[in-house]
Design a protein around this motif. Structure first.
Motif, mmCIF file in Angstrom:
data_model
loop_
_atom_site.group_PDB
_atom_site.id
_atom_site.type_symbol
_atom_site.label_atom_id
_atom_site.label_comp_id
_atom_site.label_asym_id
_atom_site.label_seq_id
_atom_site.Cartn_x
_atom_site.Cartn_y
_atom_site.Cartn_z
ATOM 1 N N SER A 26 0.805 -1.224 0.000
ATOM 2 C CA SER A 26 0.000 0.000 0.000
ATOM 3 C C SER A 26 0.840 1.277 0.000
ATOM 4 N N ALA A 27 2.133 1.179 0.274
ATOM 5 C CA ALA A 27 2.990 2.365 0.360
ATOM 6 C C ALA A 27 3.275 2.931 -1.029
ATOM 7 N N THR A 28 3.606 4.201 -1.068
ATOM 8 C CA THR A 28 4.027 4.840 -2.310
ATOM 9 C C THR A 28 5.548 4.755 -2.450
ATOM 10 N N VAL A 29 6.031 5.016 -3.644
ATOM 11 C CA VAL A 29 7.471 5.028 -3.888
ATOM 12 C C VAL A 29 8.153 6.040 -2.984
ATOM 13 N N ASP A 30 7.577 7.225 -2.843
ATOM 14 C CA ASP A 30 8.191 8.264 -2.010
ATOM 15 C C ASP A 30 8.253 7.846 -0.546
ATOM 16 N N GLU A 31 7.194 7.187 -0.068
ATOM 17 C CA GLU A 31 7.184 6.737 1.332
ATOM 18 C C GLU A 31 8.288 5.720 1.579
ATOM 19 N N VAL A 32 8.438 4.777 0.677
ATOM 20 C CA VAL A 32 9.479 3.764 0.846
ATOM 21 C C VAL A 32 10.862 4.389 0.696
ATOM 22 N N ALA A 33 10.988 5.337 -0.227
ATOM 23 C CA ALA A 33 12.274 5.993 -0.439
ATOM 24 C C ALA A 33 12.762 6.701 0.818
ATOM 25 N N GLU A 34 11.841 7.250 1.600
ATOM 26 C CA GLU A 34 12.227 7.915 2.851
ATOM 27 C C GLU A 34 12.923 6.940 3.798
ATOM 28 N N HIS A 35 12.466 5.698 3.824
ATOM 29 C CA HIS A 35 13.088 4.688 4.698
ATOM 30 C C HIS A 35 14.431 4.219 4.146
ATOM 31 N N LEU A 36 14.627 4.374 2.847
ATOM 32 C CA LEU A 36 15.866 3.930 2.216
ATOM 33 C C LEU A 36 16.952 5.002 2.201
ATOM 34 N N ARG A 37 16.573 6.236 2.450
ATOM 35 C CA ARG A 37 17.542 7.325 2.347
ATOM 36 C C ARG A 37 18.713 7.118 3.308
ATOM 37 N N GLY A 38 19.914 7.250 2.786
ATOM 38 C CA GLY A 38 21.110 7.088 3.615
ATOM 39 C C GLY A 38 21.596 5.655 3.722
ATOM 40 N N ALA A 39 20.903 4.712 3.089
ATOM 41 C CA ALA A 39 21.318 3.309 3.161
ATOM 42 C C ALA A 39 22.489 3.049 2.214
ATOM 43 N N ASP A 40 23.309 2.088 2.589
ATOM 44 C CA ASP A 40 24.407 1.658 1.722
ATOM 45 C C ASP A 40 23.977 0.550 0.774
ATOM 46 N N ALA A 41 22.918 -0.159 1.155
ATOM 47 C CA ALA A 41 22.418 -1.240 0.312
ATOM 48 C C ALA A 41 20.964 -1.521 0.662
ATOM 49 N N ALA A 42 20.235 -2.042 -0.323
ATOM 50 C CA ALA A 42 18.853 -2.466 -0.123
ATOM 51 C C ALA A 42 18.742 -3.930 -0.525
ATOM 52 N N VAL A 43 18.030 -4.697 0.293
ATOM 53 C CA VAL A 43 17.849 -6.124 0.022
ATOM 54 C C VAL A 43 16.355 -6.410 -0.038
ATOM 55 N N PHE A 44 15.894 -6.937 -1.164
ATOM 56 C CA PHE A 44 14.489 -7.319 -1.279
ATOM 57 C C PHE A 44 14.360 -8.795 -0.925
ATOM 58 N N ALA A 45 13.830 -9.053 0.268
ATOM 59 C CA ALA A 45 13.655 -10.425 0.751
ATOM 60 C C ALA A 45 12.202 -10.695 1.107
ATOM 61 N N ALA A 46 11.302 -9.867 0.584
ATOM 62 C CA ALA A 46 9.880 -10.041 0.879
ATOM 63 C C ALA A 46 9.280 -11.116 -0.012
ATOM 64 N N GLY A 47 8.187 -11.700 0.469
ATOM 65 C CA GLY A 47 7.466 -12.688 -0.313
ATOM 66 C C GLY A 47 6.075 -12.868 0.245
#
Length: 218
Positions: free
Chosen positions: A54-75
């Protein structure tokens, strides 16, 4: 490092969070429900409630800001129907990739599925799953702003990890403990020279660090 993990309450994600926390990294896990937070805190990770369906791209991007890496492990999970394979395994994966781009996070690792194929045929739930994962992988491959690596484990088990794996473009089918998948993910985070690779993973004879180094730059 700061690593943000989608599907932060999943079995592989919790193992990865423990490994990252143990070496002093900042692991952040995105979760759907607040009550899952205690399990992440116990693993040493920071829980963030963010429903990728349900989140928007901008909402998720706020949580990712400043990260060195992102891992998609959802299912969507084995008990879910075909509809959630589309909303989680495909749509959430592409949303998380777009959010990483918006946040300026280049290193992006996907936990995919052996046999994932956007052209996979069939109407059974597993067919839809394999097609959804394949479509998500294809989407990520086309995003030039990401240094992506796609990891396709074999049959996941809860056996204790051995630390010995086979990691190649094609391995053939076989089992792999979730412990070892998490260990490989952590090594991939540390090895940006694996960007642009789609790798299959099963139990083998090479130590994790050796297996990852042997494919880096190929």
């Amino acid at each position: 490092m700061r690593i943000v993990i989608a599907g932060g309450h999943g079995q592989i994600a919790l193992r990865l969070e423990r490994l990252l926390a143990a070496r002093g990294d900042e692991a952040v896990g995105l979760i759907r429900r607040a009550e899952q937070g205690d399990d992440l805190r116990e693993a040493g990770a920071e829980p963030v409630v963010c429903d990728l369906e349900s989140a928007t791209v901008d909402e998720v991007a706020e949580h990712l800001r400043g990260a060195d890496a992102a891992v998609f492990a959802a299912g969507a999970g084995p008990g879910s129907g075909a509809a959630r394979k589309e909303t989680v395994d495909r749509a959430a994966a592409t949303l998380f990739a777009d959010a990483a781009v918006h946040a300026g996070v280049r290193r992006y690792i996907v936990v995919s599925s052996m046999g994932a194929d956007p052209l996979h045929e069939g109407d059974e739930v597993f067919d839809v799953y394999q097609r959804a994962k394949g479509e998500a992988d294809e989407y990520v491959r086309r995003v030039d702003a990401l240094d992506w690596t796609i990891l396709r484990p074999g049959m996941l088990t809860n056996d204790a990890g051995t630390g010995l794996v086979r990691l190649e473009a094609r391995t053939g089918r076989g089992p792999i403990p979730r412990d070892d998948v998490a260990a490989v993910l952590m090594e991939l985070v540390d090895t940006p020279a694996t960007a642009g690779l789609t790798l299959e993973l099963v139990t083998g004879s090479a130590p994790v660090s050796v297996a990852v180094k042997s494919v880096a730059g190929n």
